[in-house]
Write a protein that holds these residues in place. Structure first.
Motif, short mmCIF file in Angstrom:
data_model
loop_
_atom_site.label_atom_id
_atom_site.label_comp_id
_atom_site.label_asym_id
_atom_site.label_seq_id
_atom_site.Cartn_x
_atom_site.Cartn_y
_atom_site.Cartn_z
N CYS A 33 0.94 -1.41 0.05
CA CYS A 33 0.03 -0.11 0.04
C CYS A 33 0.91 1.21 0.16
O CYS A 33 1.85 1.27 0.64
CB CYS A 33 -0.89 -0.06 1.16
N LEU A 34 0.69 2.16 -0.99
CA LEU A 34 1.48 3.29 -1.13
C LEU A 34 0.92 4.69 -0.62
O LEU A 34 -0.12 4.90 -0.84
CB LEU A 34 1.88 3.56 -2.58
N GLY A 35 1.65 5.23 0.26
CA GLY A 35 1.21 6.55 0.83
C GLY A 35 2.50 7.59 0.70
O GLY A 35 3.36 7.10 0.48
N MET A 36 2.01 8.84 0.45
CA MET A 36 2.86 9.80 -0.13
C MET A 36 2.68 11.18 0.63
O MET A 36 1.39 11.50 1.16
CB MET A 36 2.95 10.11 -1.51
N THR A 37 3.62 11.85 1.06
CA THR A 37 3.74 13.14 1.51
C THR A 37 2.80 14.22 0.22
O THR A 37 2.97 13.37 -1.25
CB THR A 37 4.67 13.99 1.81
N PRO A 38 2.39 15.15 0.48
CA PRO A 38 1.49 15.93 -0.55
C PRO A 38 2.75 16.26 -1.61
O PRO A 38 2.26 16.26 -2.98
CB PRO A 38 1.09 17.18 0.10
N GLU A 42 2.52 15.30 -5.43
CA GLU A 42 2.65 16.29 -6.55
C GLU A 42 3.91 16.16 -7.72
O GLU A 42 3.44 16.29 -8.95
CB GLU A 42 3.00 17.58 -5.93
N TRP A 43 4.76 15.64 -7.22
CA TRP A 43 5.96 15.23 -7.88
C TRP A 43 5.74 13.96 -8.96
O TRP A 43 6.35 13.90 -9.95
CB TRP A 43 7.20 14.88 -7.23
N THR A 44 4.93 13.20 -8.46
CA THR A 44 4.48 11.84 -9.04
C THR A 44 3.09 11.85 -9.81
O THR A 44 2.65 10.70 -10.01
CB THR A 44 4.81 10.62 -8.47
N GLU A 45 2.49 13.25 -9.60
CA GLU A 45 1.12 13.17 -10.12
C GLU A 45 0.66 12.69 -11.26
O GLU A 45 -0.39 11.86 -11.36
CB GLU A 45 0.66 14.77 -10.10
N GLN A 46 1.37 12.57 -12.27
CA GLN A 46 1.14 11.84 -13.45
C GLN A 46 0.85 10.46 -13.48
O GLN A 46 0.16 9.56 -14.23
CB GLN A 46 1.92 12.32 -14.73
N ARG A 47 1.65 9.84 -12.52
CA ARG A 47 1.97 8.44 -12.23
C ARG A 47 1.03 7.89 -11.27
O ARG A 47 0.90 6.74 -10.93
CB ARG A 47 3.47 8.04 -11.89
N LEU A 48 0.24 8.57 -10.59
CA LEU A 48 -0.63 8.12 -9.54
C LEU A 48 -1.48 7.01 -9.67
O LEU A 48 -1.78 6.12 -8.94
CB LEU A 48 -1.32 9.23 -8.54
N PRO A 49 -2.29 7.16 -10.85
CA PRO A 49 -3.13 6.31 -11.37
C PRO A 49 -2.54 4.83 -11.75
O PRO A 49 -3.00 3.71 -11.30
CB PRO A 49 -3.83 6.64 -12.80
N GLU A 50 -1.37 4.72 -12.47
CA GLU A 50 -0.47 3.71 -12.60
C GLU A 50 0.07 3.19 -11.34
O GLU A 50 -0.05 1.71 -11.27
CB GLU A 50 0.74 4.22 -13.45
N VAL A 59 -3.65 5.39 -3.56
CA VAL A 59 -2.56 5.93 -3.12
C VAL A 59 -3.06 6.97 -2.03
O VAL A 59 -4.08 7.73 -2.49
CB VAL A 59 -1.58 6.68 -3.93
N ARG A 60 -2.62 7.05 -0.95
CA ARG A 60 -3.13 7.79 0.20
C ARG A 60 -2.08 8.87 0.42
O ARG A 60 -0.89 8.56 0.65
CB ARG A 60 -3.17 7.29 1.58
N VAL A 61 -2.70 10.11 0.48
CA VAL A 61 -1.68 11.40 0.74
C VAL A 61 -2.32 12.24 1.69
O VAL A 61 -1.53 12.81 2.41
CB VAL A 61 -1.93 12.26 -0.69
N ALA A 62 -3.57 12.17 2.13
CA ALA A 62 -4.13 12.84 3.22
C ALA A 62 -4.85 11.96 4.23
O ALA A 62 -5.02 10.78 4.15
CB ALA A 62 -5.24 13.87 2.70
N LEU A 95 5.48 15.87 15.64
CA LEU A 95 4.56 16.96 14.75
C LEU A 95 3.91 16.04 13.48
O LEU A 95 4.57 15.09 12.99
CB LEU A 95 5.50 17.91 14.22
N THR A 96 2.84 16.66 13.22
CA THR A 96 2.12 15.79 12.22
C THR A 96 1.58 16.63 11.37
O THR A 96 0.36 16.76 10.81
CB THR A 96 0.76 15.18 12.98
N PRO A 97 2.52 17.56 10.56
CA PRO A 97 2.06 18.21 9.36
C PRO A 97 1.56 17.53 8.16
O PRO A 97 0.75 18.21 7.18
CB PRO A 97 3.30 19.08 8.92
N THR A 98 2.03 16.35 8.10
CA THR A 98 1.46 15.48 6.72
C THR A 98 0.72 14.09 7.25
O THR A 98 1.14 13.78 8.58
CB THR A 98 2.45 15.08 5.83
N TRP A 99 0.05 13.62 6.52
CA TRP A 99 -0.31 12.41 6.95
C TRP A 99 0.73 11.14 7.22
O TRP A 99 0.56 10.33 8.14
CB TRP A 99 -1.38 11.56 5.72
N VAL A 100 1.80 11.41 6.24
CA VAL A 100 2.82 10.17 6.58
C VAL A 100 3.53 10.45 7.99
O VAL A 100 3.68 9.51 8.58
CB VAL A 100 3.97 10.47 5.46
N THR A 101 3.77 11.58 8.44
CA THR A 101 4.25 11.95 9.62
C THR A 101 3.37 11.46 10.76
O THR A 101 3.63 10.89 11.85
CB THR A 101 4.88 13.38 10.07
#
Length: 173
Positions: A33-38, A42-50, A59-62, A95-101
Protein backbone atom coordinates in the motif's frame (compact mmCIF):
# COMPACT_ATOMS: atom_id res chain seq x y z
CA UNK A 1 -2.62 -14.42 2.58
CA UNK A 2 0.12 -11.92 1.67
CA UNK A 3 1.85 -9.87 4.31
CA UNK A 4 0.96 -6.18 4.09
CA UNK A 5 3.62 -3.51 3.66
CA UNK A 6 2.90 0.19 3.88
CA UNK A 7 5.42 2.14 1.78
CA UNK A 8 5.30 5.81 2.77
CA UNK A 9 7.29 8.11 0.49
CA UNK A 10 8.51 11.67 0.89
CA UNK A 11 9.53 14.29 -1.66
CA UNK A 12 13.13 13.37 -2.37
CA UNK A 13 14.47 12.58 -5.86
CA UNK A 14 14.26 8.75 -5.51
CA UNK A 15 10.45 9.05 -5.29
CA UNK A 16 10.55 9.29 -9.08
CA UNK A 17 11.46 5.58 -9.00
CA UNK A 18 8.84 4.50 -6.42
CA UNK A 19 7.64 1.66 -8.64
CA UNK A 20 10.97 -0.13 -8.05
CA UNK A 21 10.47 -0.90 -4.35
CA UNK A 22 6.82 -1.70 -4.98
CA UNK A 23 7.77 -4.33 -7.55
CA UNK A 24 10.62 -5.67 -5.41
CA UNK A 25 8.35 -6.06 -2.39
CA UNK A 26 5.64 -7.69 -4.50
CA UNK A 27 8.21 -10.17 -5.86
CA UNK A 28 8.93 -11.07 -2.23
CA UNK A 29 5.27 -11.72 -1.46
CA UNK A 30 4.20 -8.39 0.03
CA UNK A 31 0.84 -6.71 -0.59
CA UNK A 32 2.01 -3.09 -0.91
CA UNK A 33 0.00 0.00 0.00
CA UNK A 34 1.56 3.32 -1.08
CA UNK A 35 1.26 6.56 0.86
CA UNK A 36 2.95 9.86 0.06
CA UNK A 37 3.48 13.30 1.42
CA UNK A 38 1.58 15.94 -0.57
CA UNK A 39 4.75 17.16 -2.29
CA UNK A 40 5.81 13.61 -3.23
CA UNK A 41 2.34 13.08 -4.70
CA UNK A 42 2.67 16.34 -6.62
CA UNK A 43 6.03 15.22 -8.03
CA UNK A 44 4.51 11.93 -9.21
CA UNK A 45 1.04 13.26 -10.06
CA UNK A 46 0.98 11.84 -13.59
CA UNK A 47 1.89 8.37 -12.29
CA UNK A 48 -0.58 8.12 -9.37
CA UNK A 49 -3.21 6.14 -11.34
CA UNK A 50 -0.50 3.74 -12.57
CA UNK A 51 0.83 3.32 -9.02
CA UNK A 52 -2.66 2.62 -7.67
CA UNK A 53 -3.11 -0.07 -10.34
CA UNK A 54 0.30 -1.52 -9.54
CA UNK A 55 -0.50 -1.87 -5.83
CA UNK A 56 -4.21 -2.59 -6.18
CA UNK A 57 -4.90 0.05 -3.52
CA UNK A 58 -5.60 3.78 -3.62
CA UNK A 59 -2.53 5.96 -3.05
CA UNK A 60 -3.02 7.81 0.25
CA UNK A 61 -1.87 11.39 0.58
CA UNK A 62 -4.16 12.88 3.22
CA UNK A 63 -5.81 11.94 6.47
CA UNK A 64 -8.91 9.86 6.01
CA UNK A 65 -12.21 11.66 6.44
CA UNK A 66 -13.78 10.97 9.87
CA UNK A 67 -16.40 8.26 9.62
CA UNK A 68 -15.01 6.93 6.34
CA UNK A 69 -13.96 3.30 6.36
CA UNK A 70 -10.39 2.14 5.99
CA UNK A 71 -9.26 1.63 2.40
CA UNK A 72 -6.15 -0.40 3.21
CA UNK A 73 -5.69 -3.68 5.08
CA UNK A 74 -3.75 -3.45 8.37
CA UNK A 75 0.04 -3.35 7.92
CA UNK A 76 2.52 -5.94 9.12
CA UNK A 77 5.33 -3.40 8.71
CA UNK A 78 5.82 0.14 7.42
CA UNK A 79 8.72 1.48 5.39
CA UNK A 80 9.25 5.24 5.23
CA UNK A 81 11.46 5.89 2.19
CA UNK A 82 12.81 8.07 0.89
CA UNK A 83 12.58 9.83 4.25
CA UNK A 84 13.45 13.52 4.14
CA UNK A 85 14.98 15.75 6.80
CA UNK A 86 11.57 17.35 7.29
CA UNK A 87 9.72 14.07 7.85
CA UNK A 88 12.43 12.62 10.11
CA UNK A 89 12.55 15.73 12.30
CA UNK A 90 8.76 16.12 12.40
CA UNK A 91 8.20 12.47 13.38
CA UNK A 92 10.88 12.60 16.08
CA UNK A 93 9.36 15.77 17.51
CA UNK A 94 5.84 14.33 17.39
CA UNK A 95 4.65 16.84 14.80
CA UNK A 96 2.01 15.83 12.26
CA UNK A 97 2.05 18.27 9.33
CA UNK A 98 1.39 15.44 6.83
CA UNK A 99 -0.46 12.15 6.90
CA UNK A 100 2.89 10.33 6.60
CA UNK A 101 4.35 11.94 9.73
CA UNK A 102 1.07 11.47 11.61
CA UNK A 103 1.15 7.77 10.73
CA UNK A 104 4.76 7.41 11.88
CA UNK A 105 3.95 9.18 15.16
CA UNK A 106 1.00 6.86 15.76
CA UNK A 107 3.06 3.80 14.79
CA UNK A 108 5.74 4.77 17.31
CA UNK A 109 3.12 5.18 20.02
CA UNK A 110 1.53 1.83 19.22
CA UNK A 111 4.89 0.08 18.79
CA UNK A 112 4.11 -0.93 15.22
CA UNK A 113 7.22 -1.94 13.24
CA UNK A 114 8.67 0.90 11.17
CA UNK A 115 11.75 0.87 8.94
CA UNK A 116 13.01 4.30 7.91
CA UNK A 117 15.46 4.78 5.02
CA UNK A 118 16.64 8.41 4.96
CA UNK A 119 17.43 10.41 1.86
CA UNK A 120 19.31 13.51 2.97
CA UNK A 121 22.44 15.14 1.65
CA UNK A 122 25.53 15.51 3.84
CA UNK A 123 24.73 19.16 4.63
CA UNK A 124 21.32 18.21 6.02
CA UNK A 125 22.82 15.20 7.81
CA UNK A 126 25.17 17.47 9.77
CA UNK A 127 22.36 19.64 11.11
CA UNK A 128 22.29 19.06 14.89
CA UNK A 129 18.55 18.32 14.97
CA UNK A 130 18.92 15.53 12.40
CA UNK A 131 21.23 13.49 14.65
CA UNK A 132 18.97 14.06 17.65
CA UNK A 133 15.93 13.02 15.60
CA UNK A 134 17.59 9.83 14.40
CA UNK A 135 18.52 8.99 18.00
CA UNK A 136 14.97 9.67 19.23
CA UNK A 137 13.41 7.49 16.54
CA UNK A 138 15.87 4.64 17.15
CA UNK A 139 15.22 4.82 20.90
CA UNK A 140 11.49 4.60 20.13
CA UNK A 141 12.02 1.35 18.19
CA UNK A 142 12.16 2.67 14.61
CA UNK A 143 14.79 0.89 12.50
CA UNK A 144 16.64 3.84 10.96
CA UNK A 145 18.91 2.61 8.15
CA UNK A 146 21.57 5.32 8.22
CA UNK A 147 25.33 4.92 8.11
CA UNK A 148 27.37 1.81 7.25
CA UNK A 149 25.04 -0.84 5.87
CA UNK A 150 22.33 1.79 5.37
CA UNK A 151 21.91 5.07 3.54
CA UNK A 152 25.10 7.14 3.36
CA UNK A 153 24.52 10.85 2.62
CA UNK A 154 26.14 12.36 -0.48
CA UNK A 155 27.43 15.92 -0.85
CA UNK A 156 24.66 18.31 -1.95
CA UNK A 157 23.83 17.91 -5.63
CA UNK A 158 25.71 14.63 -5.98
CA UNK A 159 22.94 12.16 -5.16
CA UNK A 160 22.08 9.37 -7.57
CA UNK A 161 18.32 8.84 -7.14
CA UNK A 162 18.28 5.91 -9.55
CA UNK A 163 20.72 4.12 -7.19
CA UNK A 164 18.74 4.69 -3.97
CA UNK A 165 19.11 1.49 -1.90
CA UNK A 166 15.42 0.51 -1.68
CA UNK A 167 16.48 -3.12 -1.22
CA UNK A 168 17.92 -2.32 2.23
CA UNK A 169 14.49 -1.31 3.53
CA UNK A 170 12.73 -4.27 1.87
CA UNK A 171 15.36 -6.67 3.27
CA UNK A 172 14.91 -5.22 6.77
CA UNK A 173 11.12 -5.41 6.56
Amino acid sequence: MARVLYLLACAAPPVQHIDRPIRLAQERGWDVCLGMTPTAAEWTEQRLPELARLTGHPVRVAHRTPGKGLDWPPADVTIVAPATLNTINAAALGLTPTWVTAFVCEAVGKRWPVVLLPCVNSAFATHPQFGRSVDVLRAAGVRVLLGPGGFEPNPPGQGKPEEFPWHLAIDTA
